[in-house]
Design a protein around this motif. Structure first.
Motif, PDB file in Angstrom:
ATOM      1  N   ASP A  29     -29.177 -55.519 -11.104  1.00  0.00           N
ATOM      2  CA  ASP A  29     -27.823 -54.795 -11.386  1.00  0.00           C
ATOM      3  C   ASP A  29     -27.968 -53.414 -11.094  1.00  0.00           C
ATOM      4  O   ASP A  29     -26.698 -52.824 -10.433  1.00  0.00           O
ATOM      5  CB  ASP A  29     -27.054 -55.319 -12.597  1.00  0.00           C
ATOM      6  N   SER A  30     -28.810 -52.663 -11.710  1.00  0.00           N
ATOM      7  CA  SER A  30     -29.022 -51.230 -11.419  1.00  0.00           C
ATOM      8  C   SER A  30     -28.898 -50.700 -10.049  1.00  0.00           C
ATOM      9  O   SER A  30     -28.448 -49.722  -9.710  1.00  0.00           O
ATOM     10  CB  SER A  30     -30.181 -50.625 -12.195  1.00  0.00           C
ATOM     11  N   ARG A  32     -27.492 -52.309  -7.579  1.00  0.00           N
ATOM     12  CA  ARG A  32     -26.150 -52.616  -7.103  1.00  0.00           C
ATOM     13  C   ARG A  32     -26.490 -53.707  -5.747  1.00  0.00           C
ATOM     14  O   ARG A  32     -25.746 -53.377  -5.044  1.00  0.00           O
ATOM     15  CB  ARG A  32     -25.225 -51.677  -6.931  1.00  0.00           C
ATOM     16  N   SER A  34     -25.782 -56.636  -5.161  1.00  0.00           N
ATOM     17  CA  SER A  34     -24.694 -57.542  -4.719  1.00  0.00           C
ATOM     18  C   SER A  34     -23.869 -56.694  -3.932  1.00  0.00           C
ATOM     19  O   SER A  34     -23.377 -57.351  -2.954  1.00  0.00           O
ATOM     20  CB  SER A  34     -24.186 -58.000  -5.910  1.00  0.00           C
ATOM     21  N   GLU A  35     -23.643 -55.369  -4.275  1.00  0.00           N
ATOM     22  CA  GLU A  35     -22.680 -54.415  -3.474  1.00  0.00           C
ATOM     23  C   GLU A  35     -23.296 -54.243  -2.217  1.00  0.00           C
ATOM     24  O   GLU A  35     -22.501 -54.011  -1.133  1.00  0.00           O
ATOM     25  CB  GLU A  35     -22.513 -53.176  -4.408  1.00  0.00           C
ATOM     26  N   GLN A  38     -22.777 -57.141   0.237  1.00  0.00           N
ATOM     27  CA  GLN A  38     -21.455 -57.137   0.704  1.00  0.00           C
ATOM     28  C   GLN A  38     -21.206 -56.132   1.790  1.00  0.00           C
ATOM     29  O   GLN A  38     -20.559 -56.396   2.798  1.00  0.00           O
ATOM     30  CB  GLN A  38     -20.562 -57.065  -0.446  1.00  0.00           C
ATOM     31  N   GLN A  78     -28.532 -62.544  -1.283  1.00  0.00           N
ATOM     32  CA  GLN A  78     -29.063 -61.705  -2.415  1.00  0.00           C
ATOM     33  C   GLN A  78     -30.212 -62.537  -3.125  1.00  0.00           C
ATOM     34  O   GLN A  78     -31.291 -61.731  -3.525  1.00  0.00           O
ATOM     35  CB  GLN A  78     -27.870 -61.997  -3.589  1.00  0.00           C
ATOM     36  N   ALA A 107     -27.953 -43.734 -11.151  1.00  0.00           N
ATOM     37  CA  ALA A 107     -26.897 -44.593 -10.779  1.00  0.00           C
ATOM     38  C   ALA A 107     -25.853 -43.790  -9.923  1.00  0.00           C
ATOM     39  O   ALA A 107     -25.218 -44.381  -9.034  1.00  0.00           O
ATOM     40  CB  ALA A 107     -25.821 -44.718 -12.301  1.00  0.00           C
ATOM     41  N   VAL A 110     -27.409 -44.321  -6.374  1.00  0.00           N
ATOM     42  CA  VAL A 110     -27.261 -45.615  -5.883  1.00  0.00           C
ATOM     43  C   VAL A 110     -25.561 -45.691  -5.299  1.00  0.00           C
ATOM     44  O   VAL A 110     -25.383 -46.279  -4.317  1.00  0.00           O
ATOM     45  CB  VAL A 110     -27.279 -46.813  -6.876  1.00  0.00           C
ATOM     46  N   SER A 111     -24.801 -45.061  -6.198  1.00  0.00           N
ATOM     47  CA  SER A 111     -23.340 -45.028  -5.673  1.00  0.00           C
ATOM     48  C   SER A 111     -23.116 -44.301  -4.277  1.00  0.00           C
ATOM     49  O   SER A 111     -22.235 -44.549  -3.753  1.00  0.00           O
ATOM     50  CB  SER A 111     -22.667 -44.328  -6.822  1.00  0.00           C
ATOM     51  N   ASN A 114     -24.539 -46.178  -1.370  1.00  0.00           N
ATOM     52  CA  ASN A 114     -23.517 -47.580  -1.066  1.00  0.00           C
ATOM     53  C   ASN A 114     -22.298 -46.927  -0.390  1.00  0.00           C
ATOM     54  O   ASN A 114     -21.862 -47.418   0.622  1.00  0.00           O
ATOM     55  CB  ASN A 114     -23.354 -48.320  -2.093  1.00  0.00           C
TER      56      ASN A 114
END
Length: 270
Positions: A29-30, A32, A34-35, A38, A78, A107, A110-111, A114
């Motif tokens: 999750d950290s 991300r 799944s993002e 996508q 995933q 965080a 990663v942001s 993405n």
């Protein structure tokens, strides 16, 4: 008394893998993932449309669309990456990676990664990012030097080139197995290796433009800290596991796309 002890021991033995799985979920999750998947799926759907136009004369139709939707199934994508993380990371490496990417700094990184990858889907953004990095490339500016060091530390060029060639090989194999073309394994390998210089040049141009776009807003000390983490045992293990997962994912997708192109071509008599 023995019965109670036995029950307690069973709980201890079964809780360890569950706890490890929970820690992996936090890391997943950290990061991300799944993002990320996508974003990759959106890239894939655009690529599939190019295949439809280039190899199927735009006549893939409903069958092609259904095949593509199934191939780019986000849950399966995933799971492939998660499986690679699970098999490639020891508990202590999961803990170290989780600590880094769950932090505010991690965080933010990663942001930014993405957001940059999503933005690069726009051709004009990519073109501008390539031009901006080209301007800075010889400047000796701090971000450029750190990005080059980051690419070297994580072996990003060779891993990406190797992954792209592996995916191309699988695409050819899918075409052959789908009876759209006849090629021996040696012919496929020769054809793919002939593409290596072009793949390498394209990879280098995209990779440095993307990283410069992503890390440009980062303070230099944040980028230095990220580089330092990538050189740790945990950073190296995470990088290797992620590449293993994404490469396996792209190999499966590429083969399935090749088969789908072949089946669609036969159905449309192209």
């Amino acid at each position: 008394m023995l019965r109670v002890l036995g029950l307690s021991l069973a709980l201890v033995l079964t809780s360890a893998p569950l706890h490890a799985d929970a820690r992996l979920s936090v890391l997943f999750d950290s990061l991300r993932i799944s993002e990320v998947v996508q974003i990759m799926r959106a890239e894939g759907l655009n690529y599939a449309e190019d295949l439809n136009q280039d190899l199927l004369a735009g006549q893939g139709g409903a069958f092609w669309e259904a095949q593509v939707e199934g191939i780019y199934d986000p849950q399966r994508m995933q799971e492939t990456v998660r499986s690679a993380l699970e098999s490639g990371l020891a508990d202590e490496e999961i803990a170290a990676a989780r600590a880094f990417f769950a932090s505010d700094r991690g965080a933010r990184i990663v942001s930014l990664e993405n957001a940059a990858r999503l933005a690069m889907q726009d051709d004009s953004v990519e073109e501008n990012a390539r031009a901006r990095f080209a301007e800075k490339a010889e400047s000796g500016e701090g971000h450029v030097l750190l990005i080059r060091a980051f690419v070297a530390a994580n072996d990003l060029m060779e891993r990406n080139v190797s992954g792209a060639m592996s995916a191309n090989l699988q695409f050819y194999q899918g075409l052959v197995d789908g009876r759209m073309m006849e090629m021996s394994q040696a012919d496929i390998a020769q054809d793919v290796w002939a593409q290596e210089p072009e793949i390498r040049a394209e990879t280098e141009g995209w990779l440095f433009a993307y990283l410069h776009l992503a890390y440009g807003p980062l303070p230099v000390d944040d980028l230095e800290t990220y580089l330092a983490f990538s050189r740790t045992d945990a950073g190296k293990a995470l990088n290797a596991a992620l590449f293993d997962g994404y490469e396996a994912m792209y190999r499966d997708i590429s083969y399935a796309l090749g088969r789908a192109v072949a089946l669609s071509a036969q159905g449309n008599d192209i």
